[in-house]
Each structure stands twice: as C-alpha cells, then as structure tokens.
Scaffold this active site. Structure first.
Site, PDB file in Angstrom:
ATOM      1  N   SER A  33       0.822  -1.212   0.000  1.00  0.00           N
ATOM      2  CA  SER A  33       0.000   0.000   0.000  1.00  0.00           C
ATOM      3  C   SER A  33       0.860   1.267   0.000  1.00  0.00           C
ATOM      4  O   SER A  33       2.026   1.252   0.411  1.00  0.00           O
ATOM      5  CB  SER A  33      -0.917   0.014   1.224  1.00  0.00           C
ATOM      6  OG  SER A  33      -1.740  -1.123   1.242  1.00  0.00           O
TER       7      SER A  33
HETATM    8  N1  SAM Z   1      -0.834  -5.003   4.143  1.00  0.00           N
HETATM    9  C1  SAM Z   1      -0.100  -5.230   2.930  1.00  0.00           C
HETATM   10  C2  SAM Z   1       1.271  -4.641   2.941  1.00  0.00           C
HETATM   11  O1  SAM Z   1       1.604  -3.948   3.890  1.00  0.00           O
HETATM   12  O2  SAM Z   1       2.004  -4.906   1.992  1.00  0.00           O
HETATM   13  C3  SAM Z   1      -0.825  -4.752   1.698  1.00  0.00           C
HETATM   14  C4  SAM Z   1      -1.837  -5.669   1.352  1.00  0.00           C
HETATM   15  S1  SAM Z   1      -2.401  -5.808  -0.289  1.00  0.00           S
HETATM   16  C5  SAM Z   1      -3.063  -4.204  -0.598  1.00  0.00           C
HETATM   17  C6  SAM Z   1      -3.784  -6.849   0.129  1.00  0.00           C
HETATM   18  C7  SAM Z   1      -3.413  -8.269   0.490  1.00  0.00           C
HETATM   19  O3  SAM Z   1      -4.606  -8.928   0.946  1.00  0.00           O
HETATM   20  C8  SAM Z   1      -2.899  -9.098  -0.678  1.00  0.00           C
HETATM   21  O4  SAM Z   1      -1.658  -9.647  -0.356  1.00  0.00           O
HETATM   22  C9  SAM Z   1      -3.966 -10.177  -0.860  1.00  0.00           C
HETATM   23  O5  SAM Z   1      -3.447 -11.414  -1.305  1.00  0.00           O
HETATM   24  C10 SAM Z   1      -4.519 -10.270   0.535  1.00  0.00           C
HETATM   25  N2  SAM Z   1      -5.857 -10.870   0.656  1.00  0.00           N
HETATM   26  C11 SAM Z   1      -6.929 -10.711  -0.143  1.00  0.00           C
HETATM   27  N3  SAM Z   1      -7.962 -11.442   0.329  1.00  0.00           N
HETATM   28  C12 SAM Z   1      -7.532 -12.064   1.464  1.00  0.00           C
HETATM   29  C13 SAM Z   1      -8.121 -12.953   2.402  1.00  0.00           C
HETATM   30  N4  SAM Z   1      -9.380 -13.382   2.305  1.00  0.00           N
HETATM   31  N5  SAM Z   1      -7.366 -13.389   3.431  1.00  0.00           N
HETATM   32  C14 SAM Z   1      -6.079 -12.998   3.576  1.00  0.00           C
HETATM   33  N6  SAM Z   1      -5.455 -12.162   2.705  1.00  0.00           N
HETATM   34  C15 SAM Z   1      -6.180 -11.703   1.667  1.00  0.00           C
END
Ligand code: SAM
Length: 212
Positions: A61
């Site tokens: 992000s």
């Molecule tokens: N917090 C992260 C960082 O600091 O890099 C950014 C996250 S990215 C915007 C969103 C993440 O949520 C992705 O890695 C995606 O694979 C994960 N994601 C999406 N749906 C999910 C779920 N149901 N459970 C766990 N992770 C999930």
C-alpha cells in the site's frame, strides 16, 4: 546512504503535510526499510508516496494509506492486533514498531512465505498464517483491533465476533473500484460505525469477501 535518508525525510514531511500528525507513526515509517519489502527493480521508488506492485499481482500500500489507517486504528503498545492481508508485511512491520502484538493472515502462499522470511530477517516477532482472513483467526481471538488491508464488499461477520468489547475494526468497504474506510467499535450492546476517506485496494477474496 545520504540520498536514502533525504528520501525518507521527504516522505515523512509529505505525510505530515497530508495530516499524519502522530510522531510515533512517522518515526516507524522513517525507521522501516521499505526498500526491502519490494523488488530490486523498484527500489528507487521505495520512498515515493505510492502503492507499488509486489508478487502475485498484489500491492504494497501507499505509505499515506498505511499511515492514515494506522492513525485511525490508534495503536497502543501491547495491543493484540489482527491484520487481514499480510501482503509484503510492511503494514505488519509498522504495527510491530508501535509495540503491538501482531497476528496477520494472507491467502497467497508465496506472499505468506516471503513475508515470513523478510520479517524474521528484520527481527520482527510476528504471528503469520496462510488462510482465508475473512474468517479471522479464531484460536487467538478476541482482538483489541482488527485491520483489513484489502477492499471488501461488506464487513465479514466473523471479524466482528472476534473483536473485544471496546475493540475497533477498520476495513475498506465498497465495490472493486473504490472503497470507503469504515471504523467499527464494539460496544457492550452492539457496534458503532464511523466513515472516513475513500481508497482503492486490491480485493478481499474469500468466504466472506469477493469470490474472485
Ligand atoms: N498489508 C499489505 C502490505 O503492507 O504490503 C498490503 C496488502 S495488499 C493491498 C492486500 C493483500 O490482501 C494481498 O496480499 C492479498 O493477497 C490479501 N488478501 C486478499 N484477500 C484475502 C483474504 N481473504 N485473506 C487474507 N489475505 C487476503
């Protein structure tokens, strides 16, 4: 080295000018080596205030988004925090720097493994799990705070049930183009809601999220 310090300083000053006034958050962002959370090819952009691609078509992000969400979450040292969407591990690192006990769930194996190795190499003590985070992490519930870092169609019910009384959940909710940050506080009798700014996150995919 000097250049890196200058870039970090510029990023933190920019965040301050955009309304991030919590000095502990600004210090955490200054101290955490964001360049380690992205690929070598993108390192020159590490301290730009932008989201960047990571593996598996996901993103780290934008620093402003991380800072803003962390400020809304309001982290106290010792808080037990559940993060949904470990991604690169950067948001988890910010929460850890602020003294929280962090539980983070990621659904993509490669990202889970990368974050596990990286956070350990940076001496961060974090609890990570590969799973569908829309179901929370029941064995370790209840949590003081829950932060969802992917865009949800609605608030997963399981996450609400895993909040302590007076605990806070923040989650971007909307369609896949744009989501509004929603804060939900659990009270003795129910839940209070508060709405913040709009963001664009990758989708929260799972049993209580998007189907793809
Ligand atoms: N917090 C992260 C960082 O600091 O890099 C950014 C996250 S990215 C915007 C969103 C993440 O949520 C992705 O890695 C995606 O694979 C994960 N994601 C999406 N749906 C999910 C779920 N149901 N459970 C766990 N992770 C999930």
């Amino acid at each position: 080295m000097f250049l890196l310090e200058e870039e970090k300083k510029k990023l933190v000053e920019g965040l301050w000018n955009k309304g991030i006034k919590d000095e502990n958050i600004l210090k955490a962002i200054y101290d955490i080596p964001r360049e380690k959370f992205i690929s070598d090819a993108l390192r020159k952009f590490a301290y730009d205030d932008n989201a960047l691609p990571i593996e598996c078509a996901q993103t780290i992000s934008q620093p402003f988004t991380v800072a803003y969400m962390t400020q809304v979450l309001g982290v106290n040292p010792g808080d037990k925090i559940l993060e949904i969407g470990t991604g690169s591990g950067y948001q988890a690192a910010v929460l850890l720097k602020l003294g929280a006990e962090v539980y983070s769930v990621e659904r993509i194996n490669k990202l889970y493994l990368n974050a596990k190795e990286l956070l350990a190499s940076l001496n961060f003590n974090v609890h990570l799990k590969l799973d569908d985070g829309t179901l929370g992490w029941e064995e370790h519930a209840p949590f003081d705070k829950i932060i969802v870092t992917a865009g949800a169609p609605e608030v997963p019910n399981q996450l609400l049930t895993q909040l302590k009384t007076a605990g806070k959940l923040i989650i971007p909710v909307g369609n896949q183009e744009s989501q509004q940050l929603l804060e939900i506080t659990r009270t003795e009798t129910g839940f209070n809601k508060k709405y913040y700014d709009y963001f664009k996150f990758v989708p929260l995919i799972g049993a209580e999220g998007w189907k793809h």
